[in-house]
Design an enzyme around this catalytic site. Structure first.
Site, mmCIF file in Angstrom:
data_model
loop_
_atom_site.group_PDB
_atom_site.id
_atom_site.type_symbol
_atom_site.label_atom_id
_atom_site.label_comp_id
_atom_site.label_asym_id
_atom_site.label_seq_id
_atom_site.Cartn_x
_atom_site.Cartn_y
_atom_site.Cartn_z
ATOM 1 N N ARG A 222 0.665 -1.249 0.060
ATOM 2 C CA ARG A 222 0.004 0.218 0.098
ATOM 3 C C ARG A 222 0.780 1.453 -0.043
ATOM 4 O O ARG A 222 0.452 2.209 -0.581
ATOM 5 C CB ARG A 222 -0.995 0.132 1.278
ATOM 6 N N ASP B 253 -9.743 -4.174 8.430
ATOM 7 C CA ASP B 253 -8.832 -4.807 9.180
ATOM 8 C C ASP B 253 -9.198 -5.738 10.334
ATOM 9 O O ASP B 253 -9.242 -6.660 10.776
ATOM 10 C CB ASP B 253 -7.460 -4.331 9.385
ATOM 11 N N ARG C 208 -11.858 -8.107 9.608
ATOM 12 C CA ARG C 208 -11.136 -9.288 9.345
ATOM 13 C C ARG C 208 -10.755 -10.110 10.662
ATOM 14 O O ARG C 208 -10.754 -11.170 10.600
ATOM 15 C CB ARG C 208 -10.058 -8.961 8.083
ATOM 16 N N HIS D 102 -3.323 1.075 8.437
ATOM 17 C CA HIS D 102 -4.010 0.223 7.637
ATOM 18 C C HIS D 102 -2.921 -0.540 6.644
ATOM 19 O O HIS D 102 -2.697 0.082 5.770
ATOM 20 C CB HIS D 102 -5.130 0.770 6.694
#
Ligand SMILES: NC(=O)c1ccc[n+]([C@@H]2O[C@H](COP(=O)([O-])OP(=O)(O)OC[C@H]3O[C@@H](n4cnc5c(N)ncnc54)[C@H](O)[C@@H]3O)[C@@H](O)[C@H]2O)c1
Length: 318
Positions: A93, A153, A156, A180
């Site tokens: 990212r 996240d 998850r 993140h």
């Protein structure tokens, strides 16, 4: 005053790609907003999305979707930014940062010029650095700029243990904090089901809960985006649902605790960086950041995350 009362609820979505269009769809289905403006550099794509979405209206909630320019951010309660380049397979990212930072330098001043009173919610990656950039570029009060951060996240990190423990993910209370991205931090010390810490719960359920099990749960959480991108090229359903949840908390003034990215000030000595912590979200945006009692390893992880994000921000000139 009557203007205020009767003004339709508008949400602007900048970036009508996978994430933006999926969010617009979920927003339309929710009935939370009566006006959804799509803004995208690819006008044709945005037009196609608006047409497709409008054709669902006779079958669902009332609402109006159209393609606009930045002027039509005016009056939006929330402007959601999902514009930018998508993550390529194998790309972290953070690699996306400079490509997207330039887009934000152009975009954010136009949003604020037309909508100085709204809230900006950023989802474009790297979300923490770009949320900080948005705050700096916009000059808005810190409460009114936030990033979707680790809402995904954290979802998850509730789903993965639920599979292992055999319970509804909504009954798992656990947070991912920090970046993140790869340096994100699982808060094991506070993770619980019905107030029972994971090892106690596992013992009662007769399922394994050793270091290996827990490591696997975290790895599956941290690496989920890579796994999905490898298979289908992008992730969008879960993040769009996370964005919807944040927008709902704002529009309905819910005071919901969600893990989102916002300006951190003097948190275990961490300041001047955007990262995620459990945060109370209401119509003002960020109402407050909750001060968790973390263990030493978690604090150390959070500091590493903060240093990494601050360094990247500085490299990009923010
Ligand atoms: N925060 C999260 O949890 C999370 C999860 C998934 C994806 N993302 C990020 O969301 C972003 C969007 O992902 P996607 O899959 O929707 O990508 P996408 O390529 O499908 O969509 C991006 C859209 O942005 C538009 N765009 C590009 N430059 C623009 C500009 N200057 N002005 C206006 N529009 C512009 C493109 O035309 C495109 O429609 C990426 O940065 C991705 O990494 C974040």
């Amino acid at each position: 005053m009557s203007d205020q009362i009767h003004r339709p609820v508008r949400v602007a979505v900048v970036g009508a790609g996978n994430v933006g269009a999926t969010f617009a769809y979920s927003l339309l289905m929710s009935g939370l907003a009566s006006e959804i403006v799509l803004i995208d550099a690819n006008q044709k794509k945005a037009e196609g999305e608006a047409m497709d979405l409008n054709h669902a209206v006779p079958l669902t909630q009332p609402g109006r979707v159209w393609v606009g320019d930045y002027q039509e951010c005016a009056g939006a309660a929330v402007t959601v930014i999902t514009a930018g380049a998508a993550q390529k397979p194998g790309e972290t990212r953070l690699d996306l940062a400079s490509r997207n930072a330039d887009i934000f330098r152009q975009m954010v001043p136009k949003i604020v010029e037309n909508n100085p009173n709204g809230i900006i919610l950023v989802a474009t990656n790297p979300v923490d650095v770009l949320s900080y950039a948005t705050w700096k570029l916009s000059g808005l009060p810190k409460e009114r700029v936030l990033g979707s951060g680790t809402i995904l996240d954290t979802a998850r990190f509730r789903f993965m243990p639920s599979q292992h423990f055999g319970v509804d993910p909504r009954s798992v209370h656990a947070y991912i904090i920090g970046e993140h991205g790869d340096s994100e931090v699982p808060v094991w010390s506070l993770a619980n089901i019905a107030g029972m810490r994971f090892p106690v719960f596992c013992e009662q359920m007769g399922v394994g809960c050793d270091k290996e099990h827990l490591n696997r749960i975290f790895e599956q959480t941290r690496d989920a985006a890579y796994q999905i991108i490898e298979r289908k090229g992008a992730t969008y359903y879960a993040v769009a649902t996370g964005i919807l949840r944040i927008v709902e908390a704002i529009l309905r003034d819910q005071g919901t605790v969600l893990s989102v990215s916002s300006l951190i000030e003097d948190y275990y000595g961490i300041s001047d960086v955007f990262l995620s912590l459990p945060t109370v979200i209401d119509r003002a945006g960020v109402e407050r950041i909750l001060r968790l009692k973390l263990d030493e390893r978690e604090v150390e992880g959070l500091r590493k995350s903060a240093d990494l994000l601050r360094d990247l921000g500085r490299k990009l000139g923010f």
